[in-house]
Structures are given as C-alpha cells and as structure tokens.
Design an enzyme around this catalytic site. Sequence first.
Site, PDB file in Angstrom:
ATOM      1  N   ARG A 251      55.002  72.362  74.471  1.00 37.86           N
ATOM      2  CA  ARG A 251      54.638  73.085  73.252  1.00 37.86           C
ATOM      3  C   ARG A 251      53.910  72.178  72.275  1.00 37.86           C
ATOM      4  O   ARG A 251      52.984  72.616  71.573  1.00 37.86           O
ATOM      5  CB  ARG A 251      55.888  73.676  72.616  1.00 37.86           C
ATOM      6  CG  ARG A 251      56.554  74.754  73.459  1.00 37.86           C
ATOM      7  CD  ARG A 251      57.945  75.082  72.934  1.00 37.86           C
ATOM      8  NE  ARG A 251      57.901  75.483  71.540  1.00 37.86           N
ATOM      9  CZ  ARG A 251      58.985  75.614  70.776  1.00 37.86           C
ATOM     10  NH1 ARG A 251      60.188  75.357  71.278  1.00 37.86           N
ATOM     11  NH2 ARG A 251      58.868  75.987  69.522  1.00 37.86           N
TER      12      ARG A 251
ATOM     13  N   ASP B 161      63.950  75.827  75.963  1.00 39.43           N
ATOM     14  CA  ASP B 161      64.155  76.038  74.535  1.00 39.43           C
ATOM     15  C   ASP B 161      64.411  77.519  74.249  1.00 39.43           C
ATOM     16  O   ASP B 161      64.222  78.389  75.116  1.00 39.43           O
ATOM     17  CB  ASP B 161      62.933  75.562  73.736  1.00 39.43           C
ATOM     18  CG  ASP B 161      62.646  74.090  73.968  1.00 39.43           C
ATOM     19  OD1 ASP B 161      63.604  73.340  74.227  1.00 39.43           O
ATOM     20  OD2 ASP B 161      61.458  73.694  73.901  1.00 39.43           O
TER      21      ASP B 161
ATOM     22  N   ARG C 248      66.516  72.658  81.167  1.00 40.58           N
ATOM     23  CA  ARG C 248      67.035  73.237  79.928  1.00 40.58           C
ATOM     24  C   ARG C 248      65.844  73.732  79.113  1.00 40.58           C
ATOM     25  O   ARG C 248      65.063  72.929  78.604  1.00 40.58           O
ATOM     26  CB  ARG C 248      67.840  72.200  79.141  1.00 40.58           C
ATOM     27  CG  ARG C 248      69.131  71.794  79.812  1.00 40.58           C
ATOM     28  CD  ARG C 248      69.873  70.764  79.004  1.00 40.58           C
ATOM     29  NE  ARG C 248      69.159  69.477  78.974  1.00 40.58           N
ATOM     30  CZ  ARG C 248      69.612  68.399  78.327  1.00 40.58           C
ATOM     31  NH1 ARG C 248      70.742  68.449  77.642  1.00 40.58           N
ATOM     32  NH2 ARG C 248      68.919  67.287  78.354  1.00 40.58           N
TER      33      ARG C 248
END
Length: 357
Positions: A295, A150, A148
């Site tokens: 990130r 972002d 999944r």
Amino acid sequence: MGCQPCPRLFALVCRPPGRLAQRAAGSRHAAPLLDRGGRARDRRPCGRGRERCPRRPAGGRRPPPPHRHRWPLRPRRRHRSGHGRVPPAGGNVSQLAAGQRLLLHLAFDGTAYAGWQVQPGQVTVQGAVEAAMARLCNRPVRLHGASRTDAGVHAAHLPAHLDLPRPFAAAALLRGLNALLPPDIVCHRLEPVASDFHARFAARGKLYRYRIFNHPVRPLWDRPYLLWEARPLDVAAMATAVAPLVGVHDFASFCAADADTTTTVREVVAARFGPAGDELHLEIAGTGFLKHMVRAITGTLLEVGLGRLPSHGLTAILAARDRGAGGPTAPARGLCLVEVVYDPAQLEQWRAHLGDQ
C-alpha cells in the site's frame, strides 16, 4: 275424447323435489330427505345406527381408488454434473483421523473485517473461521495463517493450517465448514499435510495485486475492491518507477512505523504496473512483505503518476530508509492477496514472466 298428457312433461312436473329444494323450503329437519323414487331417506351417515351402504366398507370409508398409472414409476433422473448425488458408502470417501494436520485454502472479502489475525473486540477472518470449525468439531480449534492481511484487504488465496481434533470425512468437513462460514469467506479446498508443516514458515512466495480505476466517473459494481482516482495519471512514468523495487532491498521507507519485525530487508522477485482492461494494476511478487508495504508503494506510485515525484524517485526513497521519505499509504480496499505458493519453482516463473504479461 280429450288430449293425452305428454309423458315427458308429466315426469318433469311430478318429479319429487331435489335435495336443495327440500332444504330451501324450511329447516333441515322440517321435511324428510327424499330420494329420486320419493322414498324417505335417513339423514344419519352411513354405518351409524342403520344398515350400512353396500357400496361402503365398515367404518364409513371408501376404498382407495385403483392405481391409474399405466406404466411403473421410474426413478428421478439425476443431473449429469452429479449435483445431489449421494456418495457411496465404500472406501471412496477419504477419512481424516483425529490429530491430522490440514491445510485450508481460503478466500475472503475483507471489507467487513479488521484483518486476518484475531484481535480482542474485533471481527477478524481468523476468528470467523475458528468459530466455524469449533462449532463443527464441538471443541476449540486454533488456526495458523500463511499471511496477516490488514483491515479491509481481500484475499483470493490464503492458506491456513490446523490440527483436526476429531475424525472427519474430508468431503463432509469441507461441506460443513462452508455452510457455517459467513458469506464473504469461503474454503475452496483442504488437504492433509505433514505434522511439522507450517502454513506461514513453509511459504516460499506471495503475489499481491492493487487495482486502480482511473476514470472521471466513479465505478459502481467493483467499488469495494479498487481505488478510484479521477485525476489523470502518467501510466508510463508509473511503470518505469517500479523497476528499482525488484531485488533484495531494505524497504524501511515503505514499512509501517508500528510493525513488529526484526528486519526490514525483503526480496521482490517481480513487479509490474500497467493497464488491465479499464483498470490499472500493480502486481508485485516476493518472498515476504512488510506491514503496509504494498500500500505504501502504491501511494508513492500515485505521487509519480500525478507528477509530484519523478519516475526515478523510488531509488532515492529506498536509499533513505525512512517512512517519511515515501508517499502516503493507499487505501486497503484496492489490495488483494492473489496467491501464496510453497513451490520455489513458482518464484522463478514469476521472475521470468510476471513483468512480461
């Protein structure tokens, strides 16, 4: 004895007027249309109310011209690459039965999407692929992805599986799916898998890459796919800082606060930071990742590169197990899911060679 007139001059002067001269002299019906012999011609078309012209068939149509090709026409040559070639009608085209589980190998530009997973009122990659498959199969289709991503994150390889609701030829299914998908999503290939295969739970490892452009002048062509940092960075310190990440750790300091996970323990098998042409790349491979994990690591490394954190600072941040101890979360546009693998041997290859590249 007088002079005799020239025969050519006499024929030229006494020649009956032509058709254009007759029409210019008055109305169309003012004078009869004369032929070259001076005889009046009927204005009615050939075959209507008078004897038809011997050179025309009945109905007033001329016969078709004779075939002018001096050799028989040859079939058009096809390109050597096979473009435009019609597949044979025999058994070479693999048929997919209804209920067959398929694994789609997808890639996409995530700039215009709110991530992979379907969300109410949002445009997502999963929703776009499911809509294309439903239109192609004329019934609803449910897709299950291996990861999944972002919002704004890209993927060079994201597998997803589905159960085919109707029989289909494999080549026609791939061609039709790519024709219906948006231009920023593509399916490279599809393959049949076992009925108990799951794209997410069967995955053994993932490889992420974050791209940074460290230059005073902003990039032009690749700006949707990398982070521009105009300030100079300490690349050597950033390369040293990623070493403590390798191994099994609790990455709670690099996990989003709203992540729905039971545990924050993950294994990173390899991590590398260094130059790649005009860019700086962070490549990190592991068995699994948390929400915003890569990130958050990138944002912390940028703090190291700017001199705000020491190169060994990530060790203390990992031990703190607090998201507030880490650096900011880097923008999503520079992150790309490079590969998802199902072979455990690929993890060992990453472990041995990813840091050496």
